[in-house]
Motif scaffolding. Structure first.
Motif, short mmCIF file in Angstrom:
data_model
loop_
_atom_site.label_atom_id
_atom_site.label_comp_id
_atom_site.label_asym_id
_atom_site.label_seq_id
_atom_site.Cartn_x
_atom_site.Cartn_y
_atom_site.Cartn_z
N GLU A 1 0.58 12.65 -9.45
CA GLU A 1 -0.02 13.96 -9.17
C GLU A 1 0.98 15.11 -9.37
O GLU A 1 0.61 16.19 -9.82
CB GLU A 1 -0.55 13.99 -7.74
N ASN B 1 1.00 6.92 -6.88
CA ASN B 1 -0.10 7.85 -7.15
C ASN B 1 0.33 9.29 -6.88
O ASN B 1 -0.05 10.21 -7.63
CB ASN B 1 -1.33 7.50 -6.31
N ALA B 2 1.10 9.51 -5.83
CA ALA B 2 1.59 10.85 -5.52
C ALA B 2 2.54 11.34 -6.62
O ALA B 2 2.53 12.52 -6.97
CB ALA B 2 2.30 10.85 -4.17
N PRO C 1 0.80 -1.23 0.00
CA PRO C 1 0.00 0.00 0.00
C PRO C 1 0.83 1.28 0.00
O PRO C 1 0.46 2.26 -0.65
CB PRO C 1 -0.82 -0.12 1.29
N ASP C 2 1.95 1.30 0.73
CA ASP C 2 2.77 2.51 0.79
C ASP C 2 3.38 2.82 -0.57
O ASP C 2 3.52 4.00 -0.94
CB ASP C 2 3.86 2.37 1.85
N ARG D 1 2.01 1.91 -3.51
CA ARG D 1 0.89 2.38 -4.33
C ARG D 1 0.62 3.86 -4.09
O ARG D 1 0.42 4.64 -5.04
CB ARG D 1 -0.37 1.56 -4.02
N THR D 2 0.61 4.26 -2.82
CA THR D 2 0.37 5.65 -2.47
C THR D 2 1.45 6.55 -3.07
O THR D 2 1.16 7.64 -3.60
CB THR D 2 0.33 5.82 -0.95
N ALA D 3 2.71 6.09 -2.99
CA ALA D 3 3.82 6.88 -3.52
C ALA D 3 3.75 7.01 -5.04
O ALA D 3 4.05 8.08 -5.59
CB ALA D 3 5.15 6.25 -3.11
#
Length: 299
Positions: A43, A39-40, A32-33, A35-37
């Motif tokens: 952005e 996506n960031a 998950p970490d 995936r979040t990175a």
């Protein structure tokens, strides 16, 4: 818990099954970490080329989630970090044998591409195992009451970008920073950026490289508890991302998802530094095994 003996056939059968499952799932279920990175990164990317590459990464994870397929074809080196908590009595040889059988079964049953060969003859047994493989690091901890089994399938693209230098003490921290930046720029797109960069500082040559490997598998965004080292991590992350190497080395704002540093005290005449890259997938999967036989999965 005092002397929890789990030295039974059932335990090692379970360990074999967990080794098999972790090797497969680590290559399918991105943490998950990470995936979040990713996506960031999408952005903040200003480059259209970089955005297209990051979008492909996101798409690869989406397809893997839906179809239960590997995110990348490189099944990598199978590496285990095993931390044995207080009170357990375990046969270390049987533990390694069980994990090896798990890797072999995963390769045949899934099936997975076997990437492990003899360094002399280049023979491939088609089992993802061989002399010294899987790599199994065993440590002990008084802080946990379970066995922590962490699997990292380490791809060759990022592993090939591993470096060690025995600096002079007079080089100081400035020398460490210079070496890290030179290696990060020299690696370019080879380790499949945006990467997670692990840095080891101190210890002996072998401990330093192990620290770098450990640093590279720390969850994205998790800082070293030492404030000075945490500040160094953020300084290097900013500097590496300012190089503009970008996703897959084709330019962009995100060359590294994070930079992690682990350190050990060293000799007065030594100043070792090592670097180890994790590719953008940051693959890892873990199981916590308790004395009563139950286990929990995590990252």
């Amino acid at each position: 818990m005092m002397g929890a003996t789990i030295n039974t056939d059932a335990f090692y059968d379970q360990l074999e099954e967990l080794g098999k499952r972790l090797y497969v799932e680590a290559q399918i279920d991105i943490p998950p970490d990470v995936r979040t990175a990713i996506n960031a990164a999408m952005e903040r990317e200003s480059s259209q080329v970089a955005r297209g590459i990051v979008n492909t990464m996101l798409r690869a994870m989406e397809i893997s989630d839906k179809k239960h397929t590997l995110v990348c074809q490189d099944t990598g080196f199978p590496i285990f970090f095993v931390t044995i908590g207080r009170g357990f009595l375990i046969d270390g040889a049987r533990l390694i044998d069980a994990l090896t059988r798990g890797i072999e079964r995963a390769t045949v049953d899934h099936p997975l591409r076997s990437s492990i060969v003899s360094p002399i003859t280049r023979e491939n047994r088609q089992t993802s195992t061989g002399d010294g493989i899987p790599v199994v690091h065993v440590e002990f901890s008084n802080e946990i009451d379970y066995i922590d089994l962490l699997m990292i399938p380490k791809g060759s693209g990022s592993e090939n970008m591993s470096f060690l230098k025995m600096l002079s003490p007079s080089d100081g921290l400035a020398g460490v920073k210079k070496f890290v930046m030179e290696m990060a720029v020299g690696a370019g797109g080879k380790p499949c950026p945006p990467t997670i960069i692990g840095i080891g500082i101190g210890g002996t040559s072998d401990l330093c490289t192990l620290l770098a490997k450990k640093a590279s598998i720390r969850p994205v965004g998790e800082r070293n508890p030492d404030p000075q080292i945490a500040a160094l991590e953020l300084e290097l992350l900013e500097a590496i991302n300012a190089t503009g190497i970008g996703p897959m080395g084709l330019g962009g704002d995100t060359t590294a998802l994070d930079v992690h540093v682990e350190a050990a005290w060293t000799h007065i005449t030594c100043n070792p530094v090592a670097i180890n890259f994790q590719c953008w997938r940051g693959e890892r999967r873990r199981a916590k095994i308790y004395a009563d036989g139950h286990y929990e999965f995590g990252y």
